[in-house]
Motif scaffolding. Structure first.
Motif, PDB file in Angstrom:
ATOM      1  N   TRP A  27       0.806  -1.216   0.000  1.00 22.66           N
ATOM      2  CA  TRP A  27       0.000   0.000   0.000  1.00 22.66           C
ATOM      3  C   TRP A  27       0.840   1.267   0.000  1.00 22.66           C
ATOM      4  O   TRP A  27       0.459   2.263  -0.597  1.00 22.66           O
ATOM      5  N   CYS A  74      -8.233  -0.921   8.281  1.00 24.87           N
ATOM      6  CA  CYS A  74      -9.392  -0.640   7.435  1.00 24.87           C
ATOM      7  C   CYS A  74      -9.567   0.866   7.262  1.00 24.87           C
ATOM      8  O   CYS A  74      -9.811   1.341   6.151  1.00 24.87           O
ATOM      9  N   TYR A  77      -6.895   2.102   4.870  1.00 20.71           N
ATOM     10  CA  TYR A  77      -7.212   1.754   3.484  1.00 20.71           C
ATOM     11  C   TYR A  77      -8.340   2.641   2.953  1.00 20.71           C
ATOM     12  O   TYR A  77      -8.278   3.124   1.823  1.00 20.71           O
ATOM     13  N   HIS A  81      -7.969   5.339  -0.250  1.00 20.49           N
ATOM     14  CA  HIS A  81      -8.723   5.126  -1.481  1.00 20.49           C
ATOM     15  C   HIS A  81     -10.060   5.876  -1.518  1.00 20.49           C
ATOM     16  O   HIS A  81     -10.877   5.615  -2.395  1.00 20.49           O
ATOM     17  N   ALA A  88     -14.376  -0.311   2.280  1.00 20.87           N
ATOM     18  CA  ALA A  88     -13.010  -0.775   2.575  1.00 20.87           C
ATOM     19  C   ALA A  88     -13.047  -2.161   3.200  1.00 20.87           C
ATOM     20  O   ALA A  88     -12.236  -3.028   2.863  1.00 20.87           O
ATOM     21  N   LEU A  92     -11.126  -5.555   1.885  1.00 17.69           N
ATOM     22  CA  LEU A  92     -10.110  -6.200   2.716  1.00 17.69           C
ATOM     23  C   LEU A  92     -10.527  -7.563   3.269  1.00 17.69           C
ATOM     24  O   LEU A  92      -9.661  -8.388   3.578  1.00 17.69           O
TER      25      LEU A  92
END
Length: 120
Positions: A27, A74, A77, A81, A88, A92
């Motif tokens: 990431w 989470c 992420y 994004h 998310a 995931l």
């Protein structure tokens, strides 16, 4: 997990924590380990630097340049994004080996379409 059930964010965090370094390398590729358990990089693009720090043991993270912060992978992420936490989670969950529940809004739409007519 049945459709429409509550998303298990604690379970997701527990499943992602052992994979933290691997996920963060993907990431935030310009980052590096600092102090044994912190992943640091410049920002959410993953450029080299130290403004963004992620604790690989707990998932706590903070971007000291923008004051953005979160409590788990989470949330990180989702921030990276521009996703909702639910979206998310759905991205995931398979990585964590968890079932992906249907979005609640879709479950409600299907239920309303399948509802028996009241004049029957």
């Amino acid at each position: 997990m049945p459709s429409g059930s509550v998303l298990d964010f604690k379970g997701l965090q527990a499943a992602l924590t052992p994979k933290a370094r691997q996920l963060l390398e993907e990431w935030l590729p310009g980052g590096k380990v600092q102090g044994g358990h912190e992943w640091v990089c410049a920002d959410f693009s993953g450029a080299p630097g130290t403004s963004l720090s992620v604790n690989m043991r707990t998932g706590l993270w903070s971007d000291f340049a923008t004051s953005a912060a979160g409590i788990d992978f989470c949330a990180l992420y989702a921030k990276m994004h521009n996703l909702t936490m639910g979206d998310a989670f759905r991205v995931l969950a398979p990585i964590a080996g968890m079932a992906v529940p249907e979005p609640r809004s879709l479950v409600r739409q299907v239920a309303s379409v399948l509802k028996a007519p009241t004049d029957a």
